[in-house]
Design an enzyme around this catalytic site. Structure first.
Site, PDB file in Angstrom:
ATOM      1  N   LEU A  54       0.854  -1.200   0.000  1.00 15.82           N
ATOM      2  CA  LEU A  54       0.000   0.000   0.000  1.00 15.82           C
ATOM      3  C   LEU A  54       0.882   1.240   0.000  1.00 15.82           C
ATOM      4  CD1 LEU A  54      -2.522  -0.974   2.858  1.00 15.82           C
ATOM      5  CD2 LEU A  54      -3.064  -0.898   0.422  1.00 15.82           C
ATOM      6  N   HIS A  55       0.678   2.121  -0.957  1.00 12.66           N
ATOM      7  CA  HIS A  55       1.439   3.374  -0.912  1.00 12.66           C
ATOM      8  C   HIS A  55       0.686   4.571  -1.477  1.00 12.66           C
ATOM      9  CE1 HIS A  55       2.251   2.231  -5.069  1.00 12.66           C
ATOM     10  NE2 HIS A  55       2.682   3.455  -5.306  1.00 12.66           N
TER      11      HIS A  55
END
Ligand code: UDP
Length: 361
Positions: A208-209
Site C-alpha cells: 500500500l502506498h
C-alpha cells in the site's frame, strides 16, 4: 539516432531495463542508435533505486539529477530545471519517458520546449481520477507526445478520443512484462523465507502506498488491522513503502498475522508474488504482474487505468473500504479463482517492437 532515456522512480527502472537491452541488441546488429540514461533522482533509497539497477543489470546512469523528495510542484520544478541543463549540454534526437511519475511529465515538457521529439511508453492509460497526481502526469505527457507506445487497445482508443493522430499510436504490449519474462528464471526466495515458514500458497502479499489508502494515519491502521484479522490462517507479508512507513511512524500495530518487511528487490519480490496465495495492493504494476503469473489480485482503489487486468486478468477492483475487501475476499475463498488469461501482446517483446518502430522514424 540519439535517445535520452529518463527514469526517476522504482516502476520506471523496471520499465527501462528491457528497452535498454533492446537498444543494445540493435547496436550489436550494426544499427546506428545510441542512448544516454538520465536518472532524475526522484527515488533515491537503495531499496527503491540502486537494487533495481544492480539486479536488472541496468547500466550506471550517465547523469543523476539528484532532485530527491519535495511537494508535487517543488519536485516537478526541480526536475525541469535540472533536466533542461542536462539536455542543453547533451542534445539528443528523442527523449523517451516511461510511465506516469513526475519525472515522466517534467522531462517531456522540457524536451518538447527544446523542440526535441518525445516518445511515451505506457501512453494512453487513464483512471479518470484527477485526484491522482499520476493521472495529471499521464494527460499532460500525452498532450505533447510525438510517439505513443501503448499496452492495450483501450489505451490506444483513449488517445484517439483525446485527439492524438492514429499514425503516431503504436500498440506494442507491456515493457513491465518484458522484464518479468526476462527474469523469471532468476527470481529467488528472500532471506526471511524460512524464518517465517513461508511455503507456496501459505501467505498473502500486501503493498500500500497511494495517498487515498495511507495518508490518513487512523484509517491506515484500521485497514491494516482489518486485513490482519480477515486473513485468519495465512501470514501476510507487507513490504512497506517508505511513504507508508513514515506515516505509521512508531505505532505499535500489534498485528497477529502480518509481518512488516523492507521494500523488496525485484528478484525476491517476484518470487514472493509467484508463490503467494493472493495479493492485496494499490499498485498498478503489481496488478499487471499478477495477471501474467495467474495470481489473484485485490486492488484497493476505486478505479484502474489498467482495465485489462480486470477484464482479462486476475485483478479484482475492491475500492478502498475494508468491508468491500472482506466481502470480495470471502467470495473468492468460497468460489475459488475465476478463469483468467493474459492480455494481447503481453508476450515479452514490447521493447523490441518499440525500438524497431523508432528506428524507422
Ligand atoms: N516492487 C518490488 N518490490 C516491492 C514492491 C514492488 O520490486 O517491495 C516492484 C513490482 O514489480 C511493482 C513495481 O515495483 O510492479 C512498481 O510498484 P509500485 O507499487 O511502486 O508502483 P506502481 O505500479 O503503483 O506505479
Amino acid at each position: 539516432m540519439k535517445i535520452t532515456i529518463v527514469a526517476g522512480a522504482r516502476p520506471n527502472f523496471i520499465k527501462i531495463a528491457p528497452i535498454i537491452k533492446a537498444i543494445e541488441k540493435k547496436q550489436r546488429e550494426g544499427n546506428t542508435i545510441s542512448y544516454r540514461l538520465v536518472h532524475t533522482g526522484q527515488h533515491y533509497d537503495k531499496n527503491l533505486s540502486d537494487t533495481f539497477f544492480e539486479e536488472l543489470n541496468i547500466p550506471h546512469p550517465d547523469a543523476n539529477l539528484e532532485v530527491k523528495s519535495g511537494s508535487q510542484s517543488v519536485q516537478t520544478a526541480a526536475i525541469m530545471i535540472a533536466f533542461e541543463q542536462e539536455l542543453i549540454k547533451n542534445p539528443s534526437d528523442l527523449v523517451l519517458v516511461v510511465g506516469d511519475v513526475n519525472s515522466t511529465m517534467a522531462c517531456a515538457i522540457v524536451a518538447k520546449k527544446l523542440n526535441i521529439k518525445v516518445a511515451h511508453v505506457e501512453a494512453g492509460i487513464r483512471s479518470g481520477d484527477m485526484t491522482m497526481p499520476e493521472e495529471i502526469n499521464r494527460i499532460v505527457t500525452d498532450s505533447i507526445t510525438d510517439y505513443f507506445f501503448t499496452t492495450s487497445t483501450s489505451a490506444s482508443q483513449n488517445l484517439i478520443q483525446y485527439g492524438a493522430n492514429p499514425n503516431n499510436i503504436h500498440f506494442v504490449g507491456n515493457v513491465m512484462i518484458d522484464t518479468l519474462y526476462q527474469n523469471l528464471d532468476r527470481i529467488s526466495a528472500p532471506s526471511f523465507w524460512n524464518e517465517f515458514q513461508l511455503n507456496k500458497g501459505n501467505y498473502i502479499i500486501l503493498t500500500l502506498h497511494r495517498p487515498a489508502n495511507v495518508d490518513e494515519e487512523h484509517s491506515l491502521i484500521q485497514l491494516l488491522k482489518g486485513i490482519d484479522e480477515m486473513i485468519g490462517n495465512k501470514k501476510i507479508i507487507f513490504p512497506i513503502h517508505p511513504r507508508t512507513k513514515a506515516i505509521l511512524g512508531e505505532n505499535d500495530l500489534a498485528l497477529r498475522n502480518t509481518v512488516l518487511v523492507e521494500p523488496q528487490g525485484y528478484l525476491n519480490f517476484m518470487f514472493l508474488i509467484k508463490n503467494c496465495f493472493a495479493v492485496i495492493t494499490d499498485s498498478g504494476g503489481i496488478s499487471e504482474e499478477t495477471t501474467v503469473l495467474g495470481i489473484p489480485c485485490f486492488t484497493m482503489r476505486d478505479n484502474t487505468e489498467r482495465p485489462e487486468t480486470q477484464t482479462v486478468g486476475t485483478n479484482t477492483l475492491v475500492g478502498t473500504s475494508l468491508e468491500n475487501l472482506k466481502k470480495l475476499f470471502a467470495e473468492f475463498l468460497q468460489n475459488g479463482q475465476r478463469p483468467a488469461g493474459i492480455p494481447e501482446l503481453w508476450d515479452g517483446k514490447a521493447s523490441e517492437r518499440i525500438i524497431e518502430i523508432l528506428l524507422t522514424k
